[in-house]
Motif scaffolding. Structure first.
Motif, PDB file in Angstrom:
ATOM      1  N   PHE A   1      60.289 -39.313 -29.896  1.00  0.00           N
ATOM      2  CA  PHE A   1      59.714 -39.467 -28.645  1.00  0.00           C
ATOM      3  C   PHE A   1      60.308 -40.133 -27.595  1.00  0.00           C
TER       4      PHE A   1
ATOM      5  N   ASN B   1      59.501 -42.677 -25.791  1.00  0.00           N
ATOM      6  CA  ASN B   1      59.549 -44.000 -25.487  1.00  0.00           C
ATOM      7  C   ASN B   1      59.601 -44.352 -27.003  1.00  0.00           C
TER       8      ASN B   1
ATOM      9  N   ALA C   1      58.118 -44.404 -29.792  1.00  0.00           N
ATOM     10  CA  ALA C   1      56.954 -44.526 -30.459  1.00  0.00           C
ATOM     11  C   ALA C   1      56.893 -45.228 -31.801  1.00  0.00           C
ATOM     12  N   LEU C   2      57.900 -46.217 -31.895  1.00  0.00           N
ATOM     13  CA  LEU C   2      58.091 -46.879 -33.113  1.00  0.00           C
ATOM     14  C   LEU C   2      56.692 -47.946 -33.358  1.00  0.00           C
ATOM     15  N   TYR C   3      56.342 -48.129 -34.319  1.00  0.00           N
ATOM     16  CA  TYR C   3      55.171 -48.966 -34.954  1.00  0.00           C
ATOM     17  C   TYR C   3      55.622 -50.190 -34.584  1.00  0.00           C
ATOM     18  N   PRO C   4      54.802 -50.945 -33.665  1.00  0.00           N
ATOM     19  CA  PRO C   4      55.389 -52.298 -33.396  1.00  0.00           C
ATOM     20  C   PRO C   4      55.117 -53.215 -34.431  1.00  0.00           C
TER      21      PRO C   4
ATOM     22  N   ASN D   1      58.872 -48.541 -40.626  1.00  0.00           N
ATOM     23  CA  ASN D   1      58.699 -47.591 -39.759  1.00  0.00           C
ATOM     24  C   ASN D   1      59.306 -46.422 -40.360  1.00  0.00           C
TER      25      ASN D   1
ATOM     26  N   ARG E   1      60.538 -54.861 -31.572  1.00  0.00           N
ATOM     27  CA  ARG E   1      60.939 -55.504 -30.133  1.00  0.00           C
ATOM     28  C   ARG E   1      61.857 -56.711 -30.286  1.00  0.00           C
TER      29      ARG E   1
ATOM     30  N   ARG F   1      66.646 -49.127 -30.907  1.00  0.00           N
ATOM     31  CA  ARG F   1      65.247 -48.369 -31.173  1.00  0.00           C
ATOM     32  C   ARG F   1      65.557 -46.937 -31.229  1.00  0.00           C
TER      33      ARG F   1
ATOM     34  N   ARG G   1      63.827 -42.518 -38.355  1.00  0.00           N
ATOM     35  CA  ARG G   1      62.340 -42.248 -38.904  1.00  0.00           C
ATOM     36  C   ARG G   1      62.321 -40.737 -39.154  1.00  0.00           C
TER      37      ARG G   1
END
Lengths: 282, 294, 353
Positions: C82, C84, C86-89, C96, C133, C140, C147
């Motif tokens: 994606f 942005n 869309a990594l799972y924060p 991930n 983060r 990222r 992923r």
């Protein structure tokens, strides 16, 4: 949406409708009860649809006076409650905005001491100082007065913190510009700060109005006379389950009249309400 | 705090804080100080003389079975209220997040109870569920359930929890909806592409990301159940039957105003003060540490 | 591993707004297809329909010969990167990457092996215990790639994956993506609005505009033979110079009557030439078989290896690229000469003549 099937959407709607029925049912049923005769109410279960006594019940409650609370009419109660709710909301906003203004836009000895003194009141709700506060009220002769109902509740750390937080986002250049333009602190306050705070004030007003309207413990403590009761307290006095002569139809009318004004405020000022709610908890 | 532009003025700021400060000192600090002081006094039975007894009142209060009972009642009541109010609100918020049409309509109808005073909420439910004329009570009994909140302590507690939770659903709903909206849609989409079905997505992505909101609401609901529900208890059960619904706040009021046990009531006030301070501290710690995900 | 076929795919919102108006694209196995176009052209919607994130209003999407219209994103065996990321924060980098594999019930040791393999390839091995983060933008981006790769899917989908990176990193990642895609040999669909990215990455370039495919083909073919004025001005930077012309007798003139020095094909109303396809001459010679326009220099932009001259010719702005330093100065009068084989002609509808 991620290819959500119509069935799932339908389920979502169904759950929401059931939720709303649960949420709205007690209020709806109160309305239904307020339009039936006392005899109908005393033979449960009550019908699900309103009866034909709307006008008679509401007229009687508003203008007839209710025996159990010393013949005071609901009109008086509504007036009391409105005065208290508006008084608390307006009073809180005024003193909070003033003290936040001082703390953010001035530098003076004990500034932070004052800030903390106000902040700590968050941790001193009425409930933890019931008796001594009552004694203060007696000493000042504030029992059974509007001042007694309003003033002790208008000191609020929450509103002050909210205004402080908002004021700190106002750029310093604005103050400088105002000073260059020859505006003193009062001019700045009225010409710039107040207009900028309009939405915050509106949001806070809704929340505080509800807060004032729904007060219970405090009015319970500082009112003895029936004609000084707020509607919530009066309602409590009208109800007795042990007693067979509770005039349920009038109780239900009173309950409706106690519920509807704040609901109207919340629904009609929904945008401010939601904002105020979210802001005041930040 | 950043250094900022200020007005040079010597007296005005004092004038500005004066009203709030005066009210705070007279109605907050003075009484709170009195409560602290009285909590260490013991009055003779006629209220004529009192003597300073240090922490005797606290010892007595904390070893009093009825106070311990009241702690238990408060905990049960708070946990149940918070759990019910939050679970129902979360379910409704998740559903509201799914529908495209009618969102505003649902929200408008969902926020009504917020405007209802807790005491009135209690009375409405009492009207529905009281054994003599409550319509729903009648239906319950017809269904063979021996329902009697006036005599049965557990039933009374259930009634209180329902009324208290009902009123709090609006608040939780609004915050959960806001929390759900703050979760980026692409995360949900990424999870879907990663092979997680709807239920799995909720528990592995949505729910963990909602944790800050949930925790915040937990604190708020606990505070609400502790303090703001005095009206419900007073209006619905008066702490009874027996002492089965006597919460801490109700007991302070009852011991102080009705039974006139001043020292004990003051000591209870101080204990409550400690509880509020703890809850407020937790709440502010949360605000400071508010998790900002990438 | 898989082909992707779109047949007459349409997307209609709310019964009226058409975001995609009948798109047919055939992507062969292992190819990297880039969808490029201005924002709102429907390229992202198309990608999301391939992913299964948007329903398909009409037409069919097939993956590996199988129509997937009714299959959810979960079962399509695709992976997506994606914009942005869309990594799972709330999950570590490792989780991930492992999430998609766990959801598919892969054994633990196999997951571990795969995640570590891919992490090594992408130089992420030392970051596996971090949370998103705590990573830089570039890192990222790599995790998002990882992923997708770790899943070893049939198709990769990229939704403007580089647009959040700074220019330098973007160039670097572009090369890396191209290499990875080639070595993994996974059929890919890549959406971008950056024509440079599109040109350099694509095996098949699809230029979209207003919900339609304007042109499709190999990037250089499109560059050399743009099918329309839209493509001509969208692909290439600075864009192709486009001048309105009027046929007159056996020659053609610009709108103000300036003779361009040669005849235009029938129906042509627009003349186009790329900034690098022209010569600048200071004299008044008129070479054979070429367009020659008098122009005045308005501004000169030296950027090092080359310079751009911004000229005015009969009310038109013309950009010229000259290599090295330009000798021309603002207010110089000169002549712009473009050889006939370097000219492009477009008709009233903007189509290539």
């Amino acid at each position: 949406m991620i290819g959500q099937s119509p069935v799932r959407t339908l389920i979502a709607h169904a759950v929401l409708i059931v939720g709303i029925l649960i949420v709205a049912f007690p209020i709806y049923y109160t309305f239904v009860a307020s339009t039936h005769t006392l005899q109908t109410i005393l033979r449960p279960p009550l019908p699900l649809l309103p009866g034909g006594e709307f006008l008679r019940n509401y007229t009687e409650a508003l203008f007839g006076g209710i025996g159990r609370i010393g013949g005071v009419g609901v009109g008086t109660l509504l007036l009391n409650t409105t005065i208290v709710a508006v008084g608390i909301a307006v009073g809180k906003i005024i003193i909070s905005i003033l003290s936040a203004y001082a703390i953010v836009f001035f530098r003076f000895p004990f500034r932070m001491t004052f800030f903390w003194l106000i902040f700590i009141t968050l941790m001193l709700p009425v409930e933890v100082r019931i008796l001594p506060t009552y004694k203060v009220m007696v000493d000042f002769g504030l029992i059974d007065t509007y001042a007694g109902l309003i003033i002790p509740l208008i000191a609020s750390a929450t509103a002050t913190l909210l205004f402080r937080q908002f004021f700190m986002t106002i750029p310093g250049e604005l103050v400088e510009a105002a000073r260059v333009d020859g505006a003193g602190p009062w001019r700045f306050f009225f010409d710039i700060l107040l207009p900028l705070s309009r939405t915050n004030i509106a949001a806070l007003f809704v929340i505080l109005f509800i807060y004032g309207w729904t007060q219970y413990l405090w009015p319970l403590l500082v009112t003895n006379r029936n004609d000084m009761n707020t509607i919530v307290i009066a309602l409590r006095k009208m109800v007795s389950f042990a007693d067979a002569d509770t005039q349920w139809h009038l109780v239900m009318v009173t309950a409706m009249l106690a519920i509807v004004p704040p609901i109207l405020v919340v629904v009609l000022m929904q945008r401010w309400f939601v904002r105020g709610l979210v802001d005041s908890e930040k | 705090m950043t250094p900022r532009v200020v007005f040079p003025n010597k007296f005005l700021p004092y004038l500005l804080v004066a009203p709030q400060l005066a009210i705070t000192l007279i109605f907050f600090y003075w009484p709170a100080g009195q409560a602290l002081y009285q909590s260490m006094l013991k009055e003779d039975p006629f209220g004529l003389r009192s003597k300073f007894v240090w922490f005797d009142n606290f010892k007595r209060v904390l070893s009093d079975p009825s106070y311990l009972n009241s702690i238990k009642v408060t905990i049960v009541f708070s946990v149940a209220t918070a759990a019910v109010a939050m679970c129902v609100a979360l379910l409704l918020a998740v559903m509201a997040d799914k529908v495209v049409r009618g969102k505003g309509f649902y929200r408008t109808l969902m926020i009504w109870p917020y405007a209802v005073a807790p005491a009135i909420a209690g009375m409405l439910f009492l009207f529905l569920f009281n054994p003599s004329i409550g319509s729903l009570a009648v239906l319950l009994r017809r269904a063979g359930i021996p329902w009697d909140p006036v005599l049965n302590g557990n039933h009374a507690m259930i009634l209180l929890v329902i009324a208290a939770a009902w009123k709090q659903i609006s608040y939780n709903f609004l915050f959960f909806v806001a929390g759900l909206q703050a979760i980026p849609k692409t995360l949900i989409e990424a999870a879907a592409i990663d092979g997680a079905g709807e239920t799995k997505r909720f528990w592995t992505i949505v729910f963990p990301l909602l944790a800050p909101t949930t925790f915040f609401l937990l604190v708020i609901n606990t505070t609400y159940a502790f303090f703001d529900t005095f009206g419900i208890v007073h209006a619905v059960t008066g702490g009874g039957p027996g002492k089965s619904t006597e919460t801490l706040v109700y007991k302070v009021y009852n011991d102080g105003f009705v039974n006139l046990i001043l020292g004990s009531s003051a000591a209870q006030s101080v204990i409550l003060m400690v509880i509020v301070i703890a809850l407020t501290a937790i709440q502010f710690r949360y605000v400071e540490k508010k998790v900002h995900y990438g | 591993m898989a082909t992707v076929d779109l047949k007459d795919v349409e997307k209609v919102y709310g019964g009226a707004v058409k975001a995609v108006k009948g798109v047919t694209i055939a992507i062969p196995d292992k190819a990297l297809c880039v969808l490029v176009g201005p924002s709102g052209c429907g390229k992202s919607t198309l990608l999301r329909m391939i992913a299964g994130l948007e329903t398909i209003s009409s037409g069919t999407v097939s993956i590996d010969g199988k129509v997937v219209n009714e299959i959810g994103p979960t079962e399509r065996d695709i992976a997506m990167v994606f914009q942005n990321y869309a990594l799972y924060p709330h999950m570590k980098v490792y989780d991930n990457m492992a999430y998609g594999l766990r959801n598919r019930g892969m054994p633990k040791d196999e997951i571990d092996r795969r995640v570590k393999d891919v992490a090594a390839t992408l130089e992420l091995a030392h970051l596996l215990d971090r949370r998103p983060r705590e990573l830089s933008g570039g890192q990222r981006q790599r995790v998002a790639m990882g992923r997708a790769i770790v899943r070893n899917p049939k198709v990769f989908l990229f939704d403007e994956p580089l647009s959040n990176l700074d220019a330098k990193l973007r160039g670097q990642m572009r090369v890396e993506i191209k290499n990875l895609q080639r070595s993994l040999g996974v059929t890919s669909v890549y959406v971008t609005h950056d024509q440079l990215e599109a040109m350099t990455l694509a095996d098949i370039l699809v230029v979209m505009n207003a919900g339609l495919v304007e042109q499709m083909g190999a990037p250089l073919d499109i560059y050399e033979k743009p099918a329309s004025t839209f493509v001509a001005s969208f692909i290439g930077a600075p864009p192709m110079n486009l001048l309105p012309i009027v046929a007159s007798g056996n020659g053609a003139t610009l709108a103000d009557g300036t003779d361009i020095g040669m005849a235009a094909p029938a129906n042509a109303v627009t003349l186009g030439f790329r900034p690098e396809d022209v010569d600048v001459v200071m004299n008044a010679d008129r070479p054979e078989g070429a367009v020659a326009l008098p122009a005045r220099v308005e501004a000169v932009e030296p950027v090092g290896a080359e310079s751009f001259l911004y000229c005015a010719a009969a009310g038109n702005r013309i950009v010229v690229r000259v290599s090295g330093r330009a000798t021309a100065k603002p207010d110089d009068d000169l002549r712009i000469v473009a050889k006939s084989e370097k000219l492009h002609w477009f008709d009233q509808a903007g189509k290539r003549v």
